[in-house]
Each structure stands twice: as structure tokens, then as C-alpha cells.
Design a protein around this motif. Structure first.
Motif, PDB file in Angstrom:
ATOM      1  N   ILE A  27       0.830  -1.200   0.000  1.00 50.06           N
ATOM      2  CA  ILE A  27       0.000   0.000   0.000  1.00 50.06           C
ATOM      3  C   ILE A  27       0.870   1.258   0.000  1.00 50.06           C
ATOM      4  O   ILE A  27       0.671   2.193  -0.798  1.00 50.06           O
ATOM      5  N   GLN A  76       2.470   2.972  -3.012  1.00 53.95           N
ATOM      6  CA  GLN A  76       1.584   3.674  -3.937  1.00 53.95           C
ATOM      7  C   GLN A  76       1.286   5.118  -3.527  1.00 53.95           C
ATOM      8  O   GLN A  76       0.617   5.847  -4.260  1.00 53.95           O
ATOM      9  N   ALA A 136      -5.332   0.438   3.322  1.00 52.66           N
ATOM     10  CA  ALA A 136      -5.439   1.520   2.336  1.00 52.66           C
ATOM     11  C   ALA A 136      -6.266   2.673   2.906  1.00 52.66           C
ATOM     12  O   ALA A 136      -5.910   3.850   2.727  1.00 52.66           O
ATOM     13  N   PHE A 150      -5.962   1.840  -4.686  1.00 47.61           N
ATOM     14  CA  PHE A 150      -4.785   1.203  -4.101  1.00 47.61           C
ATOM     15  C   PHE A 150      -4.810  -0.310  -4.349  1.00 47.61           C
ATOM     16  O   PHE A 150      -3.798  -0.914  -4.716  1.00 47.61           O
TER      17      PHE A 150
END
Length: 296
Positions: free
Chosen positions: A130, A133, A163, A193
Motif C-alpha cells: 500500500i 503507492q 489503504a 490502491f
């Protein structure tokens, strides 16, 4: 083809000429860290410019030191230091762990993390998938993740919760930036995500070998992958592999392959590993499964 005619951004051509790169030979002889330093640009931009220069040399039929110096990868110590200092890190979500790792999980490196069952290895792996990103404007890499699951422990519901927590932290620390960032609102959604985690479920060591060998082609097709996570790397080799000597050779070969991919594609490789009990010098000690030498 001269520098002025290279198919790169006009601003980059101007910087090249201003820095004294007046020929393709001079440009091709530079290393990515040196070029990034001379032009005040990122390592990735420098690598892209050098690739264009190498392709231009090939199209002209130019051989010799200008091309080979790039392909051979010769560096001096200063270039190596500059490269290390410019490498990106992936936030682990823990300030203490980031400090231990020198800022987080480092790109262009293979990191092995071991621990007893239930300590949170899979949780950390999902967190990294996660965190990689997080958009660049919020201090992240804005990349994508490959998650190779050998035990079936990946939990998509937990990934969704992480996320959500990551987005909540971004909005807390950057309360105004997301309104101005391009497509900021659209990207800061748990669904976005999860969509950028490429998941492989592995059920045997033969599948694991095949997937790792396939990774290079996959990374060529998915340019923005910045982390590859294997959870866990030795599970099937402990369960199904009887030939110990062959197992050691296969795992060593896979480790070299992963190291090469990490450097070639500027990404982090994280190997989650189990631990086992070993009797040494009259006492029992925890050690990484299949030994500590396999993924050094």
C-alpha cells in the motif's frame, strides 16, 4: 545524430549542452548518478536519457567505449555514493523500523525479513504494498506492487483497511494538497490502491520458480512497479523439496535473479521468511528457514 537532435525534452537538451555534453560519445560515457548530478535531475530521468543515447549510437552503428562503458556499468566510488544517496525508500509505517533500515525499505536492494508465526510479517508485506503507492506529491513513490503469496495468507479485506488508514494519514498530514494535486481525489480511494497490487497465488515450488522467471517480462510490461514482495520465500521449498544440495542451488539462483531485477528496474524486493529453531553450542536459537546464506 547530435545532442541537439536527440528525441528528449527540450529542457534536457539545453541542460546537456550547458553541462558540456556536446557529443553522443561524451553523453554515453556518463553514468546515471553523474548525469543526474550534472543536470540536477532524478536518477530515473538520467537513465532514460542514457538509454536514448545508447539507442542513437546503435542506429548510427557506433561501437567502442561510448556504448560499452554504459553497458558494462563501470562506476567510480563517487558515482556509487551519489547513487546510494539518491535511492528512494519505501515507508514501512513504523518510524522505529524506518530508522533501523536507514529510512525505510530501499529500492534497488533485496531485503529479507524473518520472524516467528503471528509476529506480523504478512501485515508488513501488505503495508508495504500500500505505502509504495503513496503519490509523489505526498512523499511517496507513486508506484505499484507485485505480491507473490505462497501460503495463502494475503487478506484483501485487511489490505482495504490498510489503504483506508493510509488515505486517512495523507489527508491528515496534507489537508489542502489533495485538492490541488492532479486527479488527487480520484487516486485517494481504497479501490485505486487495491487495483495497483498485482497478486500471484503460488501453490508449489515449481510455480514459484516459474513466476520469478516470468517477472522480468512482467516488469517490462508494467513499468511503474516499485516493489516485489514474496510471502514467504522458503515455504514450498521446506515442504516439498527433498534434494538439499539442489534446493540450495535453486534458491541461490533465484536470489541472484531477484537482485538483478531490483537493480535493473529500480525497485525493492522484500522476502518474508519463516524462522526455525536450531541447536547451536548447547542452546536452541531462532534462525531464518533454510539458513542465512541463501539470500545474502
Amino acid at each position: 545524430m547530435e545532442i541537439a537532435n536527440l528525441p528528449i525534452a527540450t529542457s534536457h537538451r539545453a541542460k546537456l549542452l550547458a553541462a558540456g555534453y556536446s557529443s553522443l560519445a561524451a553523453l554515453s560515457a556518463a553514468s546515471p548518478p553523474r548525469l543526474a548530478r550534472d543536470l540536477s535531475i532524478g536518477i530515473q530521468e538520467a537513465e532514460d536519457i542514457l538509454k536514448v543515447a545508447v539507442d542513437a549510437n546503435k542506429s548510427k552503428g557506433v561501437d567502442g567505449p561510448s556504448t560499452s562503458s554504459v553497458l558494462k556499468g563501470a562506476q567510480n566510488a563517487w558515482d556509487m555514493l551519489s547513487d546510494e544517496q539518491s535511492r528512494k525508500h519505501i515507508n514501512t509505517g513504523s518510524a522505529d523500523l524506518n530508522n533501523i533500515l536507514g529510512g525505510g525499505i530501499q529500492c534497488k536492494e533485496v531485503t529479507e525479513i524473518g520472524g516467528v508465526p503471528g509476529i506480523g510479517k504478512t501485515q508488513l508485506g501488505i503495508q508495504l504494498a500500500i505505502n509504495v503507492q503513496i503519490p509523489v506529491e505526498y512523499g511517496g513513490l507513486g508506484g505499484k506492487a507485485v505480491y507473490i503469496d505462497t501460503e495463502g495468507s494475503f487478506m484483501v479485506e485487511r489490505a482495504y483497511q490498510i489503504a483506508e488508514g493510509c488515505i486517512s494519514d495523507i489527508l491528515e498530514y496534507f489537508p489542502y494538497c489533495h485538492d490541488k494535486a492532479p486527479s488527487g481525489q480520484e487516486r485517494l480511494k481504497p479501490e485505486s490502491f487495491l487495483a495497483d497490487i498485482y497478486y500471484f497465488r503460488i501453490c508449489s515450488y515449481t510455480e514459484q520458480i516459474a513466476v520469478i522467471n516470468y517477472l522480468e517480462k512482467f516488469l517490462e510490461e508494467h513499468k511503474n512497479v516499485r516493489i516485489v514482495i514474496i510471502d514467504s520465500v522458503t515455504f514450498h521449498f521446506r515442504q516439498d523439496f527433498d534434494d538439499m544440495a539442489l534446493r540450495t542451488r535453486v534458491l541461490s539462483g533465484l536470489s541472484l535473479k531477484l537482485m538483478k531485477l531490483a537493480k535493473a528496474y529500480n525497485l525493492a524486493v522484500v522476502l518474508l521468511n519463516q524462522v526455525t529453531t536450531k541447536f547451536t553450542e548447547g542452546s536452541f536459537q531462532l534462525t531464518l528457514a533454510l539458513g542465512q546464506f541463501l539470500f545474502i
